[in-house]
Design a protein around this motif. Structure first.
Motif, PDB file in Angstrom:
ATOM      1  N   ALA A   1     -13.548  11.590 -15.765  1.00 58.92           N
ATOM      2  CA  ALA A   1     -12.560  12.669 -15.816  1.00 58.92           C
ATOM      3  C   ALA A   1     -11.196  12.108 -16.198  1.00 58.92           C
ATOM      4  N   ALA A   2     -10.844  10.939 -15.615  1.00 57.19           N
ATOM      5  CA  ALA A   2      -9.555  10.321 -15.922  1.00 57.19           C
ATOM      6  C   ALA A   2      -9.496   9.930 -17.398  1.00 57.19           C
ATOM      7  N   ARG A   3     -10.608   9.326 -17.896  1.00 59.30           N
ATOM      8  CA  ARG A   3     -10.657   8.870 -19.286  1.00 59.30           C
ATOM      9  C   ARG A   3     -10.476  10.035 -20.253  1.00 59.30           C
ATOM     10  N   LEU A   4     -11.032  11.204 -19.886  1.00 58.02           N
ATOM     11  CA  LEU A   4     -10.999  12.352 -20.800  1.00 58.02           C
ATOM     12  C   LEU A   4      -9.792  13.243 -20.546  1.00 58.02           C
ATOM     13  N   SER A   5      -8.929  12.804 -19.602  1.00 55.54           N
ATOM     14  CA  SER A   5      -7.790  13.644 -19.241  1.00 55.54           C
ATOM     15  C   SER A   5      -6.783  13.753 -20.389  1.00 55.54           C
ATOM     16  N   GLN A   6      -6.089  14.894 -20.427  1.00 55.04           N
ATOM     17  CA  GLN A   6      -5.050  15.087 -21.449  1.00 55.04           C
ATOM     18  C   GLN A   6      -3.813  14.284 -21.094  1.00 55.04           C
ATOM     19  N   ASN A   7      -3.646  14.069 -19.783  1.00 51.47           N
ATOM     20  CA  ASN A   7      -2.494  13.314 -19.298  1.00 51.47           C
ATOM     21  C   ASN A   7      -2.642  11.847 -19.703  1.00 51.47           C
ATOM     22  N   ARG A   8      -1.679  11.337 -20.460  1.00 49.01           N
ATOM     23  CA  ARG A   8      -1.855   9.996 -21.020  1.00 49.01           C
ATOM     24  C   ARG A   8      -1.825   8.924 -19.958  1.00 49.01           C
ATOM     25  N   ALA A   9      -0.999   9.116 -18.923  1.00 45.82           N
ATOM     26  CA  ALA A   9      -0.926   8.105 -17.864  1.00 45.82           C
ATOM     27  C   ALA A   9      -2.276   8.007 -17.151  1.00 45.82           C
TER      28      ALA A   9
ATOM     29  N   ARG B   1     -18.850   9.220 -20.693  1.00 45.85           N
ATOM     30  CA  ARG B   1     -17.807   9.632 -21.627  1.00 45.85           C
ATOM     31  C   ARG B   1     -18.393   9.771 -23.032  1.00 45.85           C
ATOM     32  N   GLY B   2     -19.148   8.729 -23.438  1.00 44.78           N
ATOM     33  CA  GLY B   2     -19.753   8.775 -24.767  1.00 44.78           C
ATOM     34  C   GLY B   2     -20.679   9.962 -24.915  1.00 44.78           C
ATOM     35  N   ALA B   3     -21.456  10.237 -23.851  1.00 42.88           N
ATOM     36  CA  ALA B   3     -22.432  11.330 -23.912  1.00 42.88           C
ATOM     37  C   ALA B   3     -21.718  12.672 -24.017  1.00 42.88           C
ATOM     38  N   ILE B   4     -20.672  12.846 -23.194  1.00 39.94           N
ATOM     39  CA  ILE B   4     -19.958  14.128 -23.218  1.00 39.94           C
ATOM     40  C   ILE B   4     -19.312  14.340 -24.578  1.00 39.94           C
TER      41      ILE B   4
ATOM     42  N   ALA C   1      -5.232   8.944 -18.299  1.00 37.58           N
ATOM     43  CA  ALA C   1      -6.214   8.387 -19.231  1.00 37.58           C
ATOM     44  C   ALA C   1      -6.040   6.871 -19.348  1.00 37.58           C
ATOM     45  N   GLY C   2      -4.766   6.437 -19.317  1.00 36.69           N
ATOM     46  CA  GLY C   2      -4.483   5.001 -19.404  1.00 36.69           C
ATOM     47  C   GLY C   2      -5.045   4.247 -18.223  1.00 36.69           C
ATOM     48  N   ILE C   3      -4.908   4.831 -17.021  1.00 37.45           N
ATOM     49  CA  ILE C   3      -5.442   4.184 -15.820  1.00 37.45           C
ATOM     50  C   ILE C   3      -6.966   4.061 -15.933  1.00 37.45           C
ATOM     51  N   GLY C   4      -7.593   5.144 -16.386  1.00 38.82           N
ATOM     52  CA  GLY C   4      -9.045   5.116 -16.569  1.00 38.82           C
ATOM     53  C   GLY C   4      -9.452   4.039 -17.556  1.00 38.82           C
ATOM     54  N   PHE C   5      -8.694   3.937 -18.645  1.00 39.01           N
ATOM     55  CA  PHE C   5      -9.001   2.949 -19.674  1.00 39.01           C
ATOM     56  C   PHE C   5      -8.845   1.534 -19.126  1.00 39.01           C
ATOM     57  N   ALA C   6      -7.762   1.304 -18.373  1.00 41.00           N
ATOM     58  CA  ALA C   6      -7.507  -0.028 -17.819  1.00 41.00           C
ATOM     59  C   ALA C   6      -8.635  -0.422 -16.867  1.00 41.00           C
TER      60      ALA C   6
END
Lengths: 235, 279
Positions: free
Chosen positions: B92-100, B168-171, B102-107
């Motif tokens: 959910a974090a990775r796909l979030s519109q909120n960049r911060a 994430r990839g599947a969604i 999404a960034g946390i999810g990515f990190a």
């Protein structure tokens, strides 16, 4: 903060140079494993797509074993088993004590696992090359070897590269396992540093970040190579 | 007048044409030798076990290793389930519109996928000792004191990162038109996700998820390095006491059986669930 930096500095008091030496060994081990894993994996892949059932069976057993047994266990079997086998063999002639080098044992174990996985990547890539390519080369009277070299391989590299880059990243992380058989890689040097300084969190975090840097640099470089191999494709 | 379209005379049944004998080429010799090699190793393990059968040895270590196998199974099962729950959050974090966010999810995903599992286990197990006062204050020291819980904790965090990437990839690979069609029907977002996106995404995620389970089973052997007595831990203990190399081969067979069984089950499951997609 200043204390941490002092601990990580190079020279007599800091552990920076030890960690760097360990990181260098990690890189050397991964790079030394890669060619063996690739060549062995390719040969296994050829065996798997061969028309000879016996050859396919042997190759399939190989991959089933090395994909199903934990890497750590493979490493132990190669390291201790190699030690016992080598000692028994040498014992036939003289009674000198031999020791298997941890580096070589690590290299063999990692190459066995890598080749099992890379053979799957190669098989998928071989199957993705249209049959007509080989048949056209045959029709032109090219020898099997020439077909493999100048028709199949160039296309194979392009198709297999994404899967192989993934395996390289896995290999890079798996080298950490050799620290368990007392080979002075990055993780082992870090553990030694932790034993001396009692700063586990700092040192293990630094080790993690070094591995992370290796992964990111590799991923970036491999991404570039992948784009280069696909330069001829239509977008 | 009716015409008979049935032939008057049937050919006599013939035996199948003789098959051309396969020659003993290099490929066949090599393949037979290779297969024989594996058969020989299997036989050697078996013969060695029967001839060198040592009742005391088996009675002492076999139950322990089976217990270790059970430990491996439950560590992997629990961390996979907890990791799946955690990975929902990360996805959910990775796909979030909120960049911060999404960034946390990515990190998170980059860190756990970019570093060795062994280093992560060390970081948690030895690193937590440094924060003992803190963990005691919040009443969690009993958890981080035990090697097995540390392993469980690290495996959960690790598999959560990998599973998040899978989901994430599947969604993302479910076509956008599916969502749009749901919108056009006036369905609420929750229903669109639960009834339209999630089922399709899970079908796609099935295969990589099966691979992740196998990777976790194999990876869990690492727990033995921080003194957890899973299958690998028991095996190492048995070897260090008996110096009998056989125990490693038994352990390899046990892991192999576990992984192969799971792979077969997963394949059957996948065939069943994706039956409607087959052509």
């Amino acid at each position: 903060m200043a204390e941490s930096l002092a601990l990580l500095s190079f020279g007599e008091t800091g552990w920076g140079d030890e960690l760097a030496a360990g990181a260098w060994l990690t890189i050397r081990l991964a790079l030394a494993t890669l060619p063996f894993g690739l060549v062995l994996g390719f040969l296994i892949a050829l065996a798997k797509v061969s028309g000879e059932p016996a050859l396919r069976r042997g190759a399939n057993i190989y991959t089933t074993i090395f994909r199903g047994v934990p890497e750590l266990l493979t490493l132990f079997i190669v390291y201790y088993g190699g030690q016992i086998a080598l000692q028994a063999f040498i014992g036939l002639f003289t009674d000198t004590y031999v020791e298997v080098s941890g580096f070589v044992a690590g290299m063999i174990a990692l190459a066995l696992v890598f080749s099992a996985f890379s053979s799957e990547v190669f098989v998928a890539a071989l199957k993705a090359i249209p049959k007509g390519q080989g048949e056209a080369a045959w029709a032109l009277g090219m020898s099997r070897r020439a077909t493999l070299q100048s028709v199949i391989l160039p296309q194979l590299i392009r198709l297999a590269l994404p899967g192989l880059s993934n395996l390289w990243l896995i290999l890079l992380k798996e080298t950490a396992l050799v620290s368990v058989i007392a080979l002075d890689d990055l993780l082992r040097r870090t553990s030694v540093a932790v034993g001396n300084t009692k700063e586990p969190f700092l040192f293990y975090m630094v080790a993690c970040l070094i591995y992370l840097a290796f992964s990111l640099i590799s991923a970036f470089g491999l991404g570039k190579v992948e784009r280069w191999t696909r330069r001829g494709e239509a977008r | 007048m009716r015409t008979a379209y049935v032939s008057e005379r049937m050919l006599k049944p013939q035996p199948a044409p003789l098959q051309k004998a396969r020659g003993w080429g290099a490929a066949r010799i090599g393949g037979t030798l290779g297969t024989a090699f594996w058969a020989l190793i299997g036989l050697a393990i078996l013969v060695n076990f029967i001839i060198g059968y040592d009742h005391d040895f088996v009675a002492r270590y076999a139950p322990r290793m089976l217990g270790g196998l059970w430990t491996t199974v439950w560590i992997v099962a629990v961390s996979l389930v907890l990791g799946a729950l955690l990975s929902m959050l990360i996805t959910a974090a990775r796909l979030s519109q909120n960049r911060a966010v999404a960034g946390i999810g990515f990190a998170y995903v980059t860190f756990f996928r970019g570093t060795p599992l062994l280093a992560q286990v060390f970081l948690v197990y030895y690193g937590s000792g440094e924060f003992r006062a803190f963990f005691e204050a919040i009443g969690l020291w009993w958890f981080f004191r035990e090697a097995i819980y540390c392993a469980l904790f690290t495996f959960t965090l690790n598999t959560a990162a990998y599973q998040a990437e899978i989901y994430r990839g599947a969604i993302q690979s479910v076509p956008d038109t599916q969502r749009e069609a749901g919108w056009a029907l006036g369905l609420p977002r929750k229903v669109i996700f639960r009834q339209i996106i999630a089922p399709q995404a899970m079908t796609i995620a099935l295969r990589p998820l099966g691979n992740e389970i196998i990777i976790m089973i194999k990876g869990s052997a690492i727990a033995s390095v921080i003194t957890v007595f899973d299958l690998m831990g028991e095996t190492r203990l048995a070897f260090s006491r008996s110096f009998d190399f056989q125990v490693y081969l038994w352990a390899a067979l046990m892991y192999l059986a576990l992984v192969e069984t799971l792979r077969r089950i997963w394949d059957a499951l996948e065939t069943r669930l994706t039956h409607h997609l087959e052509r």
